[in-house]
Enzyme design. Structure first.
Site, short mmCIF file in Angstrom:
data_model
loop_
_atom_site.label_atom_id
_atom_site.label_comp_id
_atom_site.label_asym_id
_atom_site.label_seq_id
_atom_site.Cartn_x
_atom_site.Cartn_y
_atom_site.Cartn_z
N GLN A 62 25.27 -4.59 -42.19
CA GLN A 62 25.70 -4.84 -41.03
C GLN A 62 27.10 -5.83 -40.83
O GLN A 62 28.01 -5.74 -40.24
CB GLN A 62 24.49 -5.40 -39.93
CG GLN A 62 25.23 -5.80 -38.79
CD GLN A 62 23.91 -6.13 -37.55
OE1 GLN A 62 23.45 -5.29 -36.97
NE2 GLN A 62 23.62 -7.49 -37.35
N HIS B 118 14.39 -16.25 -32.78
CA HIS B 118 13.51 -17.23 -33.75
C HIS B 118 14.54 -18.10 -34.54
O HIS B 118 15.76 -18.33 -34.03
CB HIS B 118 12.81 -16.18 -34.69
CG HIS B 118 13.64 -15.11 -35.43
ND1 HIS B 118 14.67 -15.45 -36.34
CD2 HIS B 118 13.68 -13.83 -35.47
CE1 HIS B 118 15.30 -14.60 -36.65
NE2 HIS B 118 14.70 -13.16 -36.20
N HIS C 174 17.78 -16.97 -35.75
CA HIS C 174 18.98 -16.91 -34.55
C HIS C 174 19.57 -18.44 -34.17
O HIS C 174 20.72 -18.45 -33.71
CB HIS C 174 18.30 -16.44 -33.12
CG HIS C 174 17.88 -15.12 -33.35
ND1 HIS C 174 16.74 -14.42 -33.30
CD2 HIS C 174 18.74 -13.77 -33.52
CE1 HIS C 174 16.76 -13.23 -33.59
NE2 HIS C 174 17.86 -12.71 -33.44
N ASN D 17 14.21 -11.98 -28.40
CA ASN D 17 13.00 -12.42 -29.19
C ASN D 17 13.43 -13.36 -30.32
O ASN D 17 13.09 -13.18 -31.55
CB ASN D 17 12.44 -10.93 -29.70
CG ASN D 17 10.88 -11.49 -30.09
OD1 ASN D 17 10.09 -12.33 -29.45
ND2 ASN D 17 10.50 -10.91 -31.27
#
Ligand code: PAF
Length: 282
Positions: free
Chosen positions: A155, A34, A37, A32
C-alpha cells in the site's frame, strides 16, 4: 480536538491553519485505532504543527464477500485515543460525503502494475479503492505530509507511486511496523483472532525472520525458501496466500545485485487474513 464530518468546514479550518503558516499532517485510518496508529500520529506530531486523522472505513477497498460490514468500528474509543494523543482534528466523513454520486460509475484512481500483484492479485480492485480514497482525503485536507505504516508495505508503495505520478504536493512519510511483545504486528484485524489463533499468529513474523536469516547466511535459492515457508505456515494451520522475496523499491523479482529486499507474506488463520513483511539489505 475538533471533529468534522463534512468537507466544507474541514477546508475552512485547513485554510485558516495554512494562512497562519502552520504545516499540516494527515494520518489516514479506518479507525479501531491501536498502538500502530498512535505511532503514526506520534511521528506526524514531531514533524508538523497540526495533525489531522481521518477515520473512514472505505467501502471502495473491500471486495465482494470481504469484511466491510463486520470491520471493527469503535468511534468513541478512537475519539478518546486521538484526544489523548493531542490530535488537532479528526475527520469522520460519511460514505455519501466521499462518494457523493455513489460508488458505481464513480471516478477511480488506478495505479497499474503495482496494484495487481501480491495482495492486489488476491484482492482485485483493493488498491484502486485505496488510491482513490487517499486521493480524495489528500484533496480534502491538502496536507504537507501524510503518514503511513510500513506494515502495509505494498500500500505504501502504491501511494508513493500515485503521489509522484499525479504530481501531488504531499510528502509521504513511512513509519516502521509496531509489534506486540511476541512479534505479531498490530492490526485492527487481530481482533478477529480466537485465543488459539492468537497464539499461532506470531509464526507469520517468525517465518519472515527465519527466511531473512537464511538469505543473510548465504542461501540463494529463493524459490526453495519461499515454498518451505509456505509449507511451514500450512503445517501450523495457516492458509498462505503468498510468501515472496522481492526488491524493496519496486516489488519486482530480485535481481541479485545488492538491492534492498523485502519479504512479504499474507496468510489466513480461518477468516482472518494477516499480512506482514521484513525489509533488509542482503
Ligand atoms: O491502511 C488503511 O487503514 C487504509 O487502507 C487507508 C490508507 C486509511 C485507506 O482507507
Amino acid at each position: 480536538m475538533y471533529t468534522e464530518q463534512t468537507i466544507h468546514p474541514l477546508r475552512t479550518r485547513m485554510q485558516q491553519w495554512r494562512q497562519a503558516g502552520e504545516r499540516i499532517a494527515l494520518v489516514p485510518t479506518m479507525g479501531n485505532l491501536h498502538v500502530g496508529h498512535l505511532a503514526l500520529v506520534g511521528q506526524a506530531r514531531q514533524l508538523v504543527d497540526r495533525v489531522v486523522v481521518s477515520v473512514f472505513v472505505n467501502p471502495g477497498q473491500f471486495g465482494a464477500g470481504e469484511d466491510y460490514l463486520s470491520y471493527p468500528r469503535s468511534l468513541e474509543q478512537d475519539t478518546d485515543l486521538l484526544t489523548q494523543a493531542e490530535v488537532d482534528l479528526m475527520f469522520v466523513p460519511g460514505v455519501d460525503e466521499l462518494y457523493p454520486g455513489g460508488q458505481r460509475g464513480a471516478t477511480y484512481v488506478g495505479v497499474p502494475g503495482l496494484s495487481e500483484i501480491l495482495c492486489g492479485a488476491s484482492r482485485p480492485g483493493h488498491f484502486c479503492g485505496v488510491a482513490t480514497v487517499v486521493t480524495k482525503l489528500f484533496n480534502c485536507v491538502q496536507p504537507d505530509i501524510a503518514v503511513f505504516g510500513e506494515k502495509d508495505y505494498q500500500q505504501l508503495l502504491v501511494i508513493r507511486k500515485m503521489t509522484e505520478e499525479l504530481c501531488l504536493s504531499v510528502e509521504i512519510v513511512a513509519v516502521p511496523t509496531v509489534r506486540e511483545a511476541d512479534g505479531l504486528a498490530f492490526s485492527s484485524r487481530n481482533a478477529y483472532l480466537t485465543a488459539e489463533q492468537r497464539k499461532c499468529a506470531p509464526l507469520l513474523y517468525n517465518s519472515l525472520l527465519l527466511c531473512k536469516k537464511r538469505i543473510l547466511s548465504g542461501e540463494q535459492n529463493y524459490a526453495v525458501l519461499m515454498s518451505q515457508a509456505q509449507k511451514n505456515l500450512r503445517a501450523a494451520g495457516f492458509d498462505p496466500d503468498y510468501f515472496e522475496i522481492r526488491r524493496a523499491d519496486s516489488l519486482t523479482e530480485p535481481t541479485g545485485d545488492g538491492h534492498q529486499l523485502v519479504i512479504l507474506a499474507a496468510a489466513s488463520l480461518a477468516r482472518t487474513r494477516l499480512i506482514d513483511n521484513v525489509r533488509f539489505t542482503p
